[in-house]
Design a protein around this motif. Structure first.
Motif, PDB file in Angstrom:
ATOM      1  N   VAL A  89     -12.239 -10.117 -12.531  1.00 46.05           N
ATOM      2  CA  VAL A  89     -11.791 -11.346 -11.859  1.00 46.05           C
ATOM      3  C   VAL A  89     -10.706 -10.949 -10.868  1.00 46.05           C
ATOM      4  O   VAL A  89      -9.787 -10.204 -11.216  1.00 46.05           O
ATOM      5  CB  VAL A  89     -11.225 -12.374 -12.856  1.00 46.05           C
ATOM      6  CG1 VAL A  89     -10.807 -13.647 -12.118  1.00 46.05           C
ATOM      7  CG2 VAL A  89     -12.236 -12.707 -13.948  1.00 46.05           C
ATOM      8  N   ALA A  90     -10.799 -11.462  -9.631  1.00 49.33           N
ATOM      9  CA  ALA A  90      -9.828 -11.104  -8.599  1.00 49.33           C
ATOM     10  C   ALA A  90      -9.194 -12.351  -7.999  1.00 49.33           C
ATOM     11  O   ALA A  90      -9.879 -13.338  -7.713  1.00 49.33           O
ATOM     12  CB  ALA A  90     -10.498 -10.288  -7.498  1.00 49.33           C
ATOM     13  N   VAL A  91      -7.872 -12.278  -7.796  1.00 47.66           N
ATOM     14  CA  VAL A  91      -7.108 -13.340  -7.153  1.00 47.66           C
ATOM     15  C   VAL A  91      -6.433 -12.735  -5.926  1.00 47.66           C
ATOM     16  O   VAL A  91      -5.831 -11.666  -6.009  1.00 47.66           O
ATOM     17  CB  VAL A  91      -6.044 -13.927  -8.098  1.00 47.66           C
ATOM     18  CG1 VAL A  91      -5.222 -15.001  -7.390  1.00 47.66           C
ATOM     19  CG2 VAL A  91      -6.692 -14.494  -9.361  1.00 47.66           C
ATOM     20  N   ALA A  92      -6.531 -13.421  -4.787  1.00 47.16           N
ATOM     21  CA  ALA A  92      -5.953 -12.908  -3.545  1.00 47.16           C
ATOM     22  C   ALA A  92      -4.939 -13.880  -2.979  1.00 47.16           C
ATOM     23  O   ALA A  92      -5.140 -15.103  -3.021  1.00 47.16           O
ATOM     24  CB  ALA A  92      -7.043 -12.658  -2.512  1.00 47.16           C
ATOM     25  N   ALA A  93      -3.842 -13.345  -2.446  1.00 41.65           N
ATOM     26  CA  ALA A  93      -2.915 -14.140  -1.644  1.00 41.65           C
ATOM     27  C   ALA A  93      -3.617 -14.545  -0.351  1.00 41.65           C
ATOM     28  O   ALA A  93      -4.451 -13.805   0.184  1.00 41.65           O
ATOM     29  CB  ALA A  93      -1.654 -13.343  -1.343  1.00 41.65           C
ATOM     30  N   ARG A  94      -3.252 -15.699   0.165  1.00 40.20           N
ATOM     31  CA  ARG A  94      -3.962 -16.271   1.300  1.00 40.20           C
ATOM     32  C   ARG A  94      -3.943 -15.382   2.553  1.00 40.20           C
ATOM     33  O   ARG A  94      -4.869 -15.372   3.338  1.00 40.20           O
ATOM     34  CB  ARG A  94      -3.371 -17.649   1.623  1.00 40.20           C
ATOM     35  CG  ARG A  94      -4.309 -18.565   2.390  1.00 40.20           C
ATOM     36  CD  ARG A  94      -3.776 -19.975   2.446  1.00 40.20           C
ATOM     37  NE  ARG A  94      -3.489 -20.527   1.135  1.00 40.20           N
ATOM     38  CZ  ARG A  94      -4.400 -21.039   0.307  1.00 40.20           C
ATOM     39  NH1 ARG A  94      -5.671 -21.048   0.678  1.00 40.20           N
ATOM     40  NH2 ARG A  94      -4.055 -21.529  -0.869  1.00 40.20           N
ATOM     41  N   SER A  95      -2.856 -14.619   2.737  1.00 37.77           N
ATOM     42  CA  SER A  95      -2.747 -13.808   3.949  1.00 37.77           C
ATOM     43  C   SER A  95      -3.287 -12.385   3.790  1.00 37.77           C
ATOM     44  O   SER A  95      -3.136 -11.560   4.691  1.00 37.77           O
ATOM     45  CB  SER A  95      -1.284 -13.733   4.406  1.00 37.77           C
ATOM     46  OG  SER A  95      -0.500 -13.039   3.443  1.00 37.77           O
ATOM     47  N   THR A  96      -3.938 -12.105   2.673  1.00 35.02           N
ATOM     48  CA  THR A  96      -4.474 -10.757   2.445  1.00 35.02           C
ATOM     49  C   THR A  96      -5.508 -10.395   3.514  1.00 35.02           C
ATOM     50  O   THR A  96      -6.317 -11.219   3.920  1.00 35.02           O
ATOM     51  CB  THR A  96      -5.143 -10.668   1.058  1.00 35.02           C
ATOM     52  OG1 THR A  96      -4.245 -11.144   0.061  1.00 35.02           O
ATOM     53  CG2 THR A  96      -5.530  -9.230   0.727  1.00 35.02           C
ATOM     54  N   ARG A  97      -5.448  -9.145   3.952  1.00 33.48           N
ATOM     55  CA  ARG A  97      -6.448  -8.608   4.876  1.00 33.48           C
ATOM     56  C   ARG A  97      -7.181  -7.463   4.189  1.00 33.48           C
ATOM     57  O   ARG A  97      -6.558  -6.561   3.641  1.00 33.48           O
ATOM     58  CB  ARG A  97      -5.784  -8.116   6.158  1.00 33.48           C
ATOM     59  CG  ARG A  97      -5.233  -9.241   7.040  1.00 33.48           C
ATOM     60  CD  ARG A  97      -4.418  -8.681   8.170  1.00 33.48           C
ATOM     61  NE  ARG A  97      -3.197  -8.023   7.682  1.00 33.48           N
ATOM     62  CZ  ARG A  97      -2.544  -7.076   8.333  1.00 33.48           C
ATOM     63  NH1 ARG A  97      -3.008  -6.603   9.473  1.00 33.48           N
ATOM     64  NH2 ARG A  97      -1.442  -6.563   7.825  1.00 33.48           N
ATOM     65  N   PHE A  98      -8.490  -7.525   4.238  1.00 29.16           N
ATOM     66  CA  PHE A  98      -9.348  -6.573   3.545  1.00 29.16           C
ATOM     67  C   PHE A  98     -10.058  -5.681   4.563  1.00 29.16           C
ATOM     68  O   PHE A  98     -10.364  -6.107   5.669  1.00 29.16           O
ATOM     69  CB  PHE A  98     -10.413  -7.310   2.726  1.00 29.16           C
ATOM     70  CG  PHE A  98      -9.855  -8.216   1.658  1.00 29.16           C
ATOM     71  CD1 PHE A  98      -9.745  -7.786   0.349  1.00 29.16           C
ATOM     72  CD2 PHE A  98      -9.456  -9.513   1.962  1.00 29.16           C
ATOM     73  CE1 PHE A  98      -9.241  -8.617  -0.635  1.00 29.16           C
ATOM     74  CE2 PHE A  98      -8.950 -10.362   0.985  1.00 29.16           C
ATOM     75  CZ  PHE A  98      -8.839  -9.908  -0.314  1.00 29.16           C
ATOM     76  N   GLY A  99     -10.355  -4.451   4.145  1.00 26.26           N
ATOM     77  CA  GLY A  99     -11.123  -3.577   5.010  1.00 26.26           C
ATOM     78  C   GLY A  99     -11.712  -2.400   4.251  1.00 26.26           C
ATOM     79  O   GLY A  99     -10.993  -1.702   3.536  1.00 26.26           O
ATOM     80  N   GLN A 100     -13.032  -2.227   4.385  1.00 22.07           N
ATOM     81  CA  GLN A 100     -13.715  -1.049   3.841  1.00 22.07           C
ATOM     82  C   GLN A 100     -13.918  -0.106   5.010  1.00 22.07           C
ATOM     83  O   GLN A 100     -14.977  -0.044   5.627  1.00 22.07           O
ATOM     84  CB  GLN A 100     -15.048  -1.456   3.218  1.00 22.07           C
ATOM     85  CG  GLN A 100     -15.627  -0.434   2.261  1.00 22.07           C
ATOM     86  CD  GLN A 100     -14.880  -0.416   0.935  1.00 22.07           C
ATOM     87  OE1 GLN A 100     -14.809  -1.410   0.231  1.00 22.07           O
ATOM     88  NE2 GLN A 100     -14.318   0.743   0.581  1.00 22.07           N
ATOM     89  N   ILE A 101     -12.857   0.640   5.354  1.00 22.32           N
ATOM     90  CA  ILE A 101     -12.762   1.276   6.671  1.00 22.32           C
ATOM     91  C   ILE A 101     -13.117   2.766   6.676  1.00 22.32           C
ATOM     92  O   ILE A 101     -12.833   3.464   7.649  1.00 22.32           O
ATOM     93  CB  ILE A 101     -11.350   1.090   7.257  1.00 22.32           C
ATOM     94  CG1 ILE A 101     -10.310   1.829   6.403  1.00 22.32           C
ATOM     95  CG2 ILE A 101     -11.007  -0.392   7.378  1.00 22.32           C
ATOM     96  CD1 ILE A 101      -8.924   1.896   7.053  1.00 22.32           C
TER      97      ILE A 101
END
Length: 261
Positions: A122-134
């Motif tokens: 289960v994952a919870v993220a802050a609203r301003s999180t930026r994700f990248g599979q770079i």
């Protein structure tokens, strides 16, 4: 005195596992990976621990791999970092974790951070999180399980959109495709993840682990293999002390206090 790069704390039946290299945006070097694997081993071995909660100290969850440190360590057989008794947190090799993991992310969550989410439950993220599979922008491929789990978790097109371009995406997109289960206001991600972990930890641990094991077997080995394990697991759990406690609590309309036996 240097702060450890992974900090752990026991809170009831939950093991808090904190990534603690904020001065490097929590980029993972060999020491951090080894300590993280050791923490997962501790979670697995201790019967008093029922759930892991992975979080990060500082502004960012992780900027990904510290390639300056790890690059020279990648040998002919890849990269090995789990110490004796440890468990690879991405669970792409070696012993598999039998207990659930909740994860809270914020800031940057790149490469191995996404793969930690995919290897968690289960994952919870802050609203301003930026994700990248770079990884493709660095000339390598994701090697912590994204190629296996990302398409399965979010669909082929969604996974390829982000893995093959290396583009960053926001928490709203992470929620839309199902990478994270909840998006909360910045600063609330740890408390919300902890509340979920506490709810899981309050349930019968043998039943939680059996549920997790059977669901993973369905993903890994197919429906028929998982179906074959359902009745034996039910028979085993039905004779447990926790099943008796659960039934008594149901009849008394009270909260069950499970003991893990």
């Amino acid at each position: 005195m240097t702060e450890p790069k992974i900090v752990t704390e026991r809170r009831g039946h939950i093991l808090l596992i904190g990534i603690n290299r904020p001065e490097k945006r929590n980029a993972a070097d060999f020491e951090l990976l080894s300590l993280l694997a050791a923490a997962y081993g501790e979670l697995e071995r201790d019967p008093a621990l029922r759930v892991g909660l992975v979080h990060a100290i500082g502004e960012h969850f992780t900027a990904g791999l510290d390639l300056a440190d790890l690059g020279p360590r990648i040998g002919a057989d890849g990269l090995t970092f789990a110490p004796e008794g440890g468990i690879n947190p991405w669970q792409v090799s070696g012993e598999q974790l039998s207990k659930p993991v909740v994860i809270a992310v914020q800031g940057l969550c790149l490469t191995l951070g996404i793969e930690l989410i995919l290897a968690s439950d289960v994952a919870v993220a802050a609203r301003s999180t930026r994700f990248g599979q770079i990884e493709v922008t660095r000339g390598i491929l994701p090697f912590g399980g994204a190629t296996l789990r990302f398409p399965r978790a979010v669909g082929w097109g969604n996974a390829m959109r982000w893995m093959l371009t290396g583009d960053l995406f926001d928490a709203a997109e992470a929620w839309r495709i199902g990478l994270v289960q909840e998006v909360v206001d910045d600063g609330d991600q740890f408390d919300r993840a902890l509340a979920i972990a506490q709810r899981i930890a309050a349930q019968a641990p043998l039943a939680v682990q059996a549920t997790l094991t059977n669901a993973r077997r369905a993903v890994r080995d197919g429906d028929a293999a998982a179906e074959a394990g359902l009745q034996p697991a039910l028979v085993r759990l039905a004779t447990s002390e926790d099943a008796r406690i659960g039934m008594q609590a149901f009849l008394a309309r009270a909260e069950a206090e499970f003991v893990g036996r």
